[in-house]
Design an enzyme around this catalytic site. Structure first.
Site, short mmCIF file in Angstrom:
data_model
loop_
_atom_site.label_atom_id
_atom_site.label_comp_id
_atom_site.label_asym_id
_atom_site.label_seq_id
_atom_site.Cartn_x
_atom_site.Cartn_y
_atom_site.Cartn_z
N TYR A 131 -2.35 -38.90 43.92
CA TYR A 131 -3.40 -37.86 44.31
C TYR A 131 -4.47 -38.04 43.39
O TYR A 131 -4.48 -38.44 42.32
CB TYR A 131 -2.84 -36.50 44.30
CG TYR A 131 -2.54 -35.92 42.74
CD1 TYR A 131 -3.52 -35.18 41.99
CD2 TYR A 131 -1.22 -36.13 42.09
CE1 TYR A 131 -3.09 -34.68 40.90
CE2 TYR A 131 -0.91 -36.04 40.73
CZ TYR A 131 -1.91 -35.20 40.20
OH TYR A 131 -1.48 -34.82 39.00
N CYS A 132 -5.95 -37.23 43.80
CA CYS A 132 -6.84 -37.19 43.06
C CYS A 132 -7.75 -36.12 43.58
O CYS A 132 -7.14 -35.24 44.26
CB CYS A 132 -7.65 -38.60 43.15
SG CYS A 132 -8.20 -39.09 44.85
N THR A 133 -9.15 -36.00 43.38
CA THR A 133 -9.64 -34.65 43.46
C THR A 133 -9.99 -34.49 45.08
O THR A 133 -9.84 -33.62 45.68
CB THR A 133 -11.10 -34.92 42.91
OG1 THR A 133 -11.10 -35.16 41.38
CG2 THR A 133 -12.00 -33.46 43.10
#
Length: 405
Positions: A184-186
């Site tokens: 996951y990331c922003t």
């Protein structure tokens, strides 16, 4: 320019698709000027990525214009900013080699669309987190982002920039094989490329089938829309504009001041690593009491008290102690994979030695050599090196002051 009397819309977006970077950049600059937008947009042969702010009408026109350039449907992530302030100093469009830079010179370019992992909706992602056994949940953002907010049980790869992702994969590929990997990331763009790189390495090792790779569609931004109370995400979601972060509903502060270790999760443009200039969490009290304003990120924490950027505030005795400490650290850095760290230490050691020689040869030409050197030399901004009273961190990234007309 933005209307200071109206709330504005902020959009975060990206699209991986073969493009002509030059023509795309020209189109973006024209749109920014015509619509009075501010923000940051990257364009490359592989697509576009941006965060843009404007009034609602201007953003609607902008979204429609950008979508016409891409056959794939763009996932626009919107938020309302009621502060009536520009979150960026201007509208900048940059042509880059990669939207997410992995520095893979000489390697076959990643086909992100074809090679990336399986996308999971926030609800699907959340459901998988209910059964953590054999999962490897990995945060593919920078450590300073992870520090203020992350999912329960997530692994921090220890990155100060995305080009370090291949290193993490190389060092951890054996642990990831045969497990369910969730990234996951922003907003999703870093996951797309990170998952593509990981799947290629797994394929090369014959472990692609046994190691499913998933990514959170829309990133933390979409997850917090689906789970306003934060769900399994704790803390704040770091964003690269003047807001700095968007909080989940529970308001939990998980960050810690690097100096006193007290609860703190507010970044500041003037509090950066003295070695690499990555953001460092430092509370207001510790910063106010600091004699030099130099800090160290987790990757360079072992250099605390030994490595300083500004040497003219130290006495001869203090510089000698630094030189000894740096030499000891340098002697411990062995192995081919430590080359960059050796170069960093060696360069600083030479600077300290040069400074010592200068003090010893010319002690009476306005140089301060006494123990009160720290008092006589004012604090300076680590990023731009101006006196800190003139630039208290407002030169760093999105903290940059609004350009004057």
């Amino acid at each position: 320019m933005l209307d200071s009397d109206a709330e504005t819309v902020v959009v975060l977006f990206y699209c991986y698709q073969d493009s002509c970077a030059a023509s795309l950049a020209a189109e973006q600059r024209l749109l920014g000027a015509e619509l009075g937008l501010c923000g940051r947009v990257l364009v490359a042969a592989e697509g576009i990525n941006g965060t843009v702010q404007g009034d609602a009408a201007a953003i609607a026109v902008y979204e429609a214009a950008v979508q016409k350039s891409f056959s794939s449907q763009i996932d626009w992530k919107r938020s309302i900013d009621k502060s009536n302030t520009a979150l960026f100093p201007d509208f900048v469009v940059k042509e880059v080699n990669e939207l997410v830079g992995f520095g893979l010179q000489g390697s076959e370019p990643l086909d992100v669309v074809a090679e990336s992992g399986t996308r999971l909706s926030p609800q699907e992602f959340h459901s998988l987190l209910e059964n953590p056994d054999e999962l490897r949940l990995i945060d593919v953002r920078n450590t300073f982002e992870y520090d203020v907010g992350h999912f329960d049980g997530a692994i921090d790869p220890g990155m100060t920039h995305t080009a370090q992702w291949p290193r993490f994969v190389k060092n951890n590929i054996q642990d990831l094989k045969g497990r369910t990997v969730m990234l996951y990331c922003t907003g999703g763009i870093r996951c797309e490329k990170a998952s593509a790189f990981l799947r290629r390495r797994l394929k090369e090792d014959g472990a692609e089938v046994s190691t499913p790779v998933y990514q959170l569609e829309g990133g933390i931004h979409r997850y917090l829309e689906a789970f306003p109370d934060g769900g399994r995400f704790r803390g704040a979601n770091f964003v690269f504009d003047k807001r700095a972060q968007m909080r989940s509903g529970d308001g939990t502060v998980i960050g810690r001041c690097s100096e006193c270790l007290g609860p703190w999760d507010a970044h500041h443009g003037g509090r950066v690593c003295t070695v690499c200039r990555a953001l460092v969490l430092v509370c207001d009290d510790c910063d106010a009491s600091s004699e030099h304003g130099e800090y160290w990120c987790p990757e360079h924490s072992n250099l605390r008290g030994s490595y300083f950027h500004f040497l003219d505030r130290f006495s001869e005795k203090e510089l000698q102690a630094q030189a000894q400490s740096l030499q000891l650290l340098l002697d411990k850095e062995v192995g081919t994979h430590r080359k960059n760290r050796r170069n960093t230490l060696r360069k600083k050691l030479l600077q300290v030695q040069d400074r010592l020689e200068h003090l010893q040869l010319e002690p009476k030409h306005g140089e301060t050599t006494s123990e009160d050197a720290e008092v006589s030399v004012p604090r300076r901004c680590r990023a731009c090196e101006k006196p800190y009273c003139q630039c208290p961190g407002v030169c760093w990234g999105f903290w940059k002051e609004i350009a004057q007309e």
